[in-house]
Design a protein around this motif. Sequence first.
Motif, short mmCIF file in Angstrom:
data_model
loop_
_atom_site.label_atom_id
_atom_site.label_comp_id
_atom_site.label_asym_id
_atom_site.label_seq_id
_atom_site.Cartn_x
_atom_site.Cartn_y
_atom_site.Cartn_z
N GLN A 181 0.85 -1.18 0.00
CA GLN A 181 0.00 0.00 0.00
C GLN A 181 0.89 1.24 0.00
O GLN A 181 2.07 1.18 0.35
CB GLN A 181 -0.93 0.00 1.21
CG GLN A 181 -2.07 -1.00 1.07
CD GLN A 181 -2.92 -1.09 2.32
OE1 GLN A 181 -2.63 -1.88 3.19
NE2 GLN A 181 -3.96 -0.28 2.41
N HIS A 182 0.31 2.39 -0.40
CA HIS A 182 1.10 3.62 -0.47
C HIS A 182 1.77 3.95 0.85
O HIS A 182 2.86 4.55 0.87
CB HIS A 182 0.20 4.79 -0.89
CG HIS A 182 -0.25 4.72 -2.32
ND1 HIS A 182 0.52 4.18 -3.33
CD2 HIS A 182 -1.41 5.15 -2.91
CE1 HIS A 182 -0.15 4.26 -4.48
NE2 HIS A 182 -1.31 4.85 -4.24
N THR A 183 1.16 3.57 1.97
CA THR A 183 1.74 3.89 3.27
C THR A 183 3.07 3.18 3.51
O THR A 183 3.82 3.56 4.41
CB THR A 183 0.75 3.51 4.39
OG1 THR A 183 0.21 2.22 4.13
CG2 THR A 183 -0.39 4.50 4.46
N ALA A 184 3.39 2.18 2.70
CA ALA A 184 4.68 1.50 2.83
C ALA A 184 5.84 2.45 2.54
O ALA A 184 6.97 2.21 2.95
CB ALA A 184 4.76 0.30 1.88
N ASP A 208 -3.31 2.31 -3.39
CA ASP A 208 -3.93 2.93 -2.23
C ASP A 208 -4.53 1.94 -1.25
O ASP A 208 -4.45 2.10 -0.04
CB ASP A 208 -4.98 3.96 -2.67
CG ASP A 208 -6.14 3.34 -3.43
OD1 ASP A 208 -5.94 2.25 -4.01
OD2 ASP A 208 -7.23 3.93 -3.48
N GLU A 209 -5.14 0.86 -1.75
CA GLU A 209 -5.88 -0.04 -0.86
C GLU A 209 -5.69 -1.49 -1.26
O GLU A 209 -5.78 -1.85 -2.44
CB GLU A 209 -7.37 0.32 -0.90
CG GLU A 209 -8.22 -0.47 0.07
CD GLU A 209 -9.68 -0.05 0.02
OE1 GLU A 209 -10.51 -0.71 0.68
OE2 GLU A 209 -10.01 0.94 -0.68
N LEU A 210 -5.39 -2.31 -0.27
CA LEU A 210 -5.29 -3.76 -0.45
C LEU A 210 -6.12 -4.42 0.65
O LEU A 210 -6.24 -3.89 1.75
CB LEU A 210 -3.84 -4.23 -0.35
CG LEU A 210 -2.89 -3.74 -1.45
CD1 LEU A 210 -1.45 -4.11 -1.10
CD2 LEU A 210 -3.26 -4.31 -2.80
N VAL A 211 -6.69 -5.57 0.34
CA VAL A 211 -7.56 -6.22 1.31
C VAL A 211 -6.81 -7.25 2.14
O VAL A 211 -6.85 -7.22 3.37
CB VAL A 211 -8.76 -6.89 0.60
CG1 VAL A 211 -9.56 -7.70 1.59
CG2 VAL A 211 -9.64 -5.82 -0.04
N GLU A 212 -6.11 -8.16 1.51
CA GLU A 212 -5.46 -9.23 2.25
C GLU A 212 -4.17 -9.66 1.58
O GLU A 212 -3.89 -9.32 0.44
CB GLU A 212 -6.37 -10.46 2.39
CG GLU A 212 -7.06 -10.59 3.74
CD GLU A 212 -6.11 -10.56 4.93
OE1 GLU A 212 -4.86 -10.63 4.75
OE2 GLU A 212 -6.59 -10.46 6.05
N LEU A 296 -6.74 1.44 4.39
CA LEU A 296 -5.68 2.12 3.65
C LEU A 296 -4.31 1.90 4.27
O LEU A 296 -3.32 2.46 3.80
CB LEU A 296 -5.98 3.62 3.55
CG LEU A 296 -7.25 3.98 2.78
CD1 LEU A 296 -7.44 5.48 2.73
CD2 LEU A 296 -7.22 3.41 1.35
N GLY A 297 -4.24 1.10 5.33
CA GLY A 297 -2.95 0.73 5.90
C GLY A 297 -2.23 1.86 6.62
O GLY A 297 -1.01 1.96 6.56
N MET A 298 -2.97 2.72 7.31
CA MET A 298 -2.36 3.81 8.06
C MET A 298 -2.94 3.84 9.46
O MET A 298 -3.96 3.19 9.74
CB MET A 298 -2.60 5.15 7.35
CG MET A 298 -4.08 5.53 7.24
SD MET A 298 -4.36 7.12 6.40
CE MET A 298 -3.77 6.77 4.76
N ASN A 299 -2.30 4.60 10.36
CA ASN A 299 -2.88 4.71 11.69
C ASN A 299 -4.01 5.72 11.69
O ASN A 299 -4.14 6.54 10.78
CB ASN A 299 -1.81 5.04 12.74
CG ASN A 299 -1.12 6.37 12.49
OD1 ASN A 299 -1.77 7.39 12.27
ND2 ASN A 299 0.21 6.35 12.52
N VAL A 300 -4.83 5.67 12.73
CA VAL A 300 -6.03 6.51 12.79
C VAL A 300 -5.66 7.99 12.83
O VAL A 300 -6.32 8.83 12.23
CB VAL A 300 -6.90 6.13 14.00
CG1 VAL A 300 -8.11 7.05 14.11
CG2 VAL A 300 -7.37 4.68 13.87
N ARG A 301 -4.57 8.30 13.54
CA ARG A 301 -4.17 9.71 13.63
C ARG A 301 -3.83 10.28 12.25
O ARG A 301 -4.24 11.39 11.92
CB ARG A 301 -2.97 9.83 14.57
CG ARG A 301 -2.35 11.22 14.57
CD ARG A 301 -1.09 11.26 15.41
NE ARG A 301 -1.35 11.80 16.72
CZ ARG A 301 -0.42 11.92 17.66
NH1 ARG A 301 0.79 11.49 17.44
NH2 ARG A 301 -0.72 12.47 18.82
N THR A 302 -3.09 9.53 11.45
CA THR A 302 -2.76 9.98 10.09
C THR A 302 -4.01 10.13 9.25
O THR A 302 -4.17 11.10 8.49
CB THR A 302 -1.79 8.99 9.42
OG1 THR A 302 -0.60 8.90 10.21
CG2 THR A 302 -1.43 9.44 8.02
#
Length: 343
Positions: A181-184, A208-212, A296-302
């Motif tokens: 995911q982009h967050t990588a 942007d988005e991956l499921v599994e 989206l593979g990010m933390n809630v704060r981001t």
Amino acid sequence: MFRTLGGGVLVTSHSNATHPHASNELCEEGSRLYAAALRSGRIARTDAEPVPCLMDSALLHPDPDDPNWLRPVPPAIALAQRLNPIEREITERRQLATDIAGVFEPFMSIGGQSSSGGGSITVLEGGERINNALNLATAQCHTEMLTVQPSDRMPERSALRGLERDKPLIERGVRIRTLYQHTARYSQEKLAYAAHMADGKVEYRSIDELVERLIICDETVAFIPIRDDQQVALELRHPGLVRYLVKVFEFMWNRAVPLSAGAPYETAPDGITDIQHSIAKLLVEGHVDEAIARRLGMNVRTCRAHIAKLAQVLGSGSRAQLGYLIAQSGILDQKIPGEGGFR
């Protein structure tokens, strides 16, 4: 920060004070002093005394010409000193895998598999059994391995297992394609792993988005998890199922962006980044912040920081108004580069 095998906690006493942190880490002050030493070529011993981890981790050594000064070990040498034990362990484990495979080789030609579907679908329970099946599949892979890795922290143990599996593949000339995911792009572990494995036959892209998670070897066997804790997986050898998963991978791959590119986070003319477009879409669909962050593979704060930026750009004063303004703005009608994944 550097990571090595082993670890524990480093607690060094100096002037009745402790300097505790993990032995496989470099603290902020240590990083600053090491960088200063590299730039100037040496550093006063008194300056380094408050940070004993630099000496304990062999990043500084006494100046042979003046005992009052310390000289830095070049980072390439320091890195090699830490990678050599890992490489040695990989070689030893690879030999162990070869020995174990030799034990079972006489039985491989015996039929009568009891798994459902004549062996085309096998349930794997437990991390050890899953890893053993993956090791066998990758050992038999000769053409291409496809992997999908949703973004999360890559612990040292996982990185070591990845090196154990991937390095022999590269040496055999197997092509490897991995989707993150982009967050990588903000994960130092993943970037370091990708840099270490960089080769003409190894490609990394992000979306942007991956499921599994998904691993496919030679378009003949695929592995997918069936439980959130990753402790139960399916090994699929049914040709139709594997072909379908390959097509899904190619669909996402063609919409992904090379990991080295910066495009997914660049601001578009409307002032909204692509990742914020993805968040806007999920907001309109009614997802809460935690669900959006997870997808989206990010933390809630981001995630919430991106939502605040969306509200600022669109002039929203409330969450309810933000959804309305997103729908009215037309930004969801725009094509989002790199958008894909299971919908």
